[in-house]
Scaffold this active site. Structure first.
Site, PDB file in Angstrom:
ATOM      1  N   HIS A 176      43.253  45.926  33.053  1.00 41.31           N
ATOM      2  CA  HIS A 176      43.610  44.498  32.951  1.00 41.31           C
ATOM      3  C   HIS A 176      43.045  43.892  31.667  1.00 41.31           C
ATOM      4  O   HIS A 176      43.716  43.130  30.973  1.00 41.31           O
ATOM      5  CB  HIS A 176      43.009  43.708  34.114  1.00 41.31           C
ATOM      6  CG  HIS A 176      43.699  43.877  35.427  1.00 41.31           C
ATOM      7  ND1 HIS A 176      45.060  43.802  35.582  1.00 41.31           N
ATOM      8  CD2 HIS A 176      43.193  44.095  36.676  1.00 41.31           C
ATOM      9  CE1 HIS A 176      45.367  43.957  36.874  1.00 41.31           C
ATOM     10  NE2 HIS A 176      44.250  44.142  37.556  1.00 41.31           N
TER      11      HIS A 176
ATOM     12  N   GLU B  98      39.941  47.576  36.198  1.00 42.50           N
ATOM     13  CA  GLU B  98      39.668  46.266  35.586  1.00 42.50           C
ATOM     14  C   GLU B  98      39.739  46.337  34.065  1.00 42.50           C
ATOM     15  O   GLU B  98      40.165  45.381  33.418  1.00 42.50           O
ATOM     16  CB  GLU B  98      38.312  45.717  36.042  1.00 42.50           C
ATOM     17  CG  GLU B  98      38.183  45.475  37.546  1.00 42.50           C
ATOM     18  CD  GLU B  98      39.270  44.586  38.142  1.00 42.50           C
ATOM     19  OE1 GLU B  98      39.873  43.790  37.391  1.00 42.50           O
ATOM     20  OE2 GLU B  98      39.533  44.702  39.352  1.00 42.50           O
TER      21      GLU B  98
ATOM     22  N   THR C 165      37.204  51.312  40.158  1.00 41.43           N
ATOM     23  CA  THR C 165      37.389  49.861  40.091  1.00 41.43           C
ATOM     24  C   THR C 165      37.250  49.411  38.639  1.00 41.43           C
ATOM     25  O   THR C 165      38.076  48.656  38.132  1.00 41.43           O
ATOM     26  CB  THR C 165      36.356  49.133  40.975  1.00 41.43           C
ATOM     27  OG1 THR C 165      36.518  49.579  42.323  1.00 41.43           O
ATOM     28  CG2 THR C 165      36.534  47.624  40.920  1.00 41.43           C
TER      29      THR C 165
ATOM     30  N   ASP D 218      55.796  45.274  35.651  1.00 41.91           N
ATOM     31  CA  ASP D 218      54.489  45.282  34.997  1.00 41.91           C
ATOM     32  C   ASP D 218      54.641  45.290  33.476  1.00 41.91           C
ATOM     33  O   ASP D 218      53.657  45.408  32.753  1.00 41.91           O
ATOM     34  CB  ASP D 218      53.664  46.492  35.462  1.00 41.91           C
ATOM     35  CG  ASP D 218      54.329  47.811  35.111  1.00 41.91           C
ATOM     36  OD1 ASP D 218      55.482  47.797  34.619  1.00 41.91           O
ATOM     37  OD2 ASP D 218      53.709  48.872  35.337  1.00 41.91           O
TER      38      ASP D 218
ATOM     39  N   GLN E 297      57.862  49.235  41.857  1.00 42.84           N
ATOM     40  CA  GLN E 297      57.562  49.449  43.274  1.00 42.84           C
ATOM     41  C   GLN E 297      57.400  48.126  43.992  1.00 42.84           C
ATOM     42  O   GLN E 297      57.130  47.089  43.377  1.00 42.84           O
ATOM     43  CB  GLN E 297      56.348  50.376  43.469  1.00 42.84           C
ATOM     44  CG  GLN E 297      54.997  49.747  43.231  1.00 42.84           C
ATOM     45  CD  GLN E 297      53.846  50.734  43.472  1.00 42.84           C
ATOM     46  OE1 GLN E 297      53.860  51.872  42.999  1.00 42.84           O
ATOM     47  NE2 GLN E 297      52.834  50.283  44.212  1.00 42.84           N
TER      48      GLN E 297
ATOM     49  N   GLY F 205      36.520  43.375  42.342  1.00 35.20           N
ATOM     50  CA  GLY F 205      36.417  43.192  40.906  1.00 35.20           C
ATOM     51  C   GLY F 205      37.506  42.295  40.368  1.00 35.20           C
ATOM     52  O   GLY F 205      38.473  41.979  41.061  1.00 35.20           O
TER      53      GLY F 205
HETATM   54 ZN    ZN Z   1      43.838  44.444  39.497  1.00 39.39          ZN
HETATM   55 CA    CA Z   2      57.261  49.464  35.194  1.00 39.89          CA
END
Ligand code: ZN
Ligand code: CA
Length: 335
Positions: free
Chosen positions: A236, A233, A229, A252, A260, A193
């Site tokens: 995102h 997505e 999935t 992130d 991580q 995906g």
């Molecule tokens: Zn992704």
């Molecule tokens: Ca973070």
């Protein structure tokens, strides 16, 4: 000779990684789009900056239901475009509905796997107050069940986005100010995906999911059998990045997700530490990692706030709050 050997080692390793890194290719898609249209990078970064600003302004957090004190449920109308070449790929309505059900359980933190959230992360796990409903009114105003089925000659689709345009064997997007577009079909090898880029062009806006990873019943294959999935997505699609920040010990942009090292594959257990993160280790059970479906189970409060900030006034998803795609009264059918 030495550099030749190094080059060979790299070739082997790179080949290994390109095979091993199956799954979400949102990052690769994003890079493709940025090089196709450099102004998109600016749009994307502006969208990220916007959510940061929203989260630093208490007043608008409350106004738009972003703050924990003022959460309102945001309902997102969905259209599912099914592109099929074989009858197996023309999945049932039931399989589609199973995916919507999964979304409504995961984004509301009422799924059966909440009990598997590690104790150390439980206080961070969020009910995102986001709900999804198949469209009942189409862009022309007529009744729909929110599922479009279309035969295609394409054996598979890749990140070139042919799936999003009728003229290239796909199906055109519905107005992304009113609907979340989900395209479902067979995808090229290795792709499970991807999501469009936040702030990108409307005609490409939405997510793409491989037919065998869509929903939690029907024609699905291990290890993509729990509909996660699409959960990933949509993360995102609402501005979330991969939990490892797409680089070694990367960021992130969310404070309460531990830093991580790299993506998690398969289904680990116990504490896995990296990047000097604390005693709880990696949050490999987060939807924005690449852990198998059966072992992911949460978004954090920080991720929730970042996603919801996209709906604030002037934000990239604000218009969806006013969509009549799932609440309007359809026009009578033309004679
Ligand atoms: Zn992704
Ligand atoms: Ca973070």
């Amino acid at each position: 000779m030495k550099s030749f050997l190094l080059a060979c080692a790299c070739l082997l390793l790179c080949a290994y990684y390109s095979v091993a890194q199956q799954g979400c290719v949102a990052r690769e898609y994003q890079q493709q789009e940025f090089s196709r249209d450099p102004s998109l990078k600016y749009q994307f970064e502006s969208a990220e900056l916007f959510t940061k600003k929203v989260l630093s302004r208490d007043e608008s957090m409350v106004t738009y239901g972003v703050s924990p004190g003022g959460l309102t449920i945001i309902k997102i109308p969905v259209v599912v475009h099914i592109l099929y070449r074989t009858s197996d790929e023309n999945i049932s309505d039931e399989q589609v509905r199973s995916q919507i059900e999964v979304l409504n359980k995961e984004f509301r933190k009422i799924h059966a796997d909440t009990s598997k959230i590690p104790v150390s992360f439980r206080s961070l796990a969020a009910d995102c107050y986001l709900e999804f409903v198949l469209a009942s009114v189409n862009p022309r105003g007529y009744a729909t069940n929110g599922i479009v089925r279309k035969k295609t000659n394409a054996y598979s689709f890749g990140i070139e986005d042919n799936i999003k345009f009728s003229q290239s064997g796909g199906d055109d997007a519905w107005d992304s100010d009113k609907y979340l577009n989900i395209w479902v079909a067979n995808l090229s090898a290795g792709i499970i995906g991807y999501s469009s880029v936040l702030g990108g062009p409307k005609e490409k806006d939405g997510i793409v999911v491989k037919v065998s990873a869509f929903g939690s019943t029907g024609k699905i294959t291990m290890p993509y059998t729990k509909g996660r999935t699409a959960v990933h997505e949509i993360g995102h699609w609402l501005g979330l990045r991969h939990i490892w920040g797409d680089q070694y010990c990367g960021s992130d942009g969310v404070e309460d997700t531990p830093t991580q090292g790299i993506a998690t594959r398969g289904c680990p257990s116990g504490i896995v530490t990296s990047c000097n993160n604390d005693s709880s280790g990696n949050m490999y059970n987060n939807y924005m990692d690449l852990t198998n479906d059966e072992c992911t189970n949460m978004f954090t409060i920080g991720q929730r706030d970042k996603m919801r900030a996209a709906f604030a006034a002037e934000g990239p998803r604000h218009a969806l709050l006013f969509s009549n795609g799932a609440t309007g009264i359809p026009l009578p059918e033309p004679p």
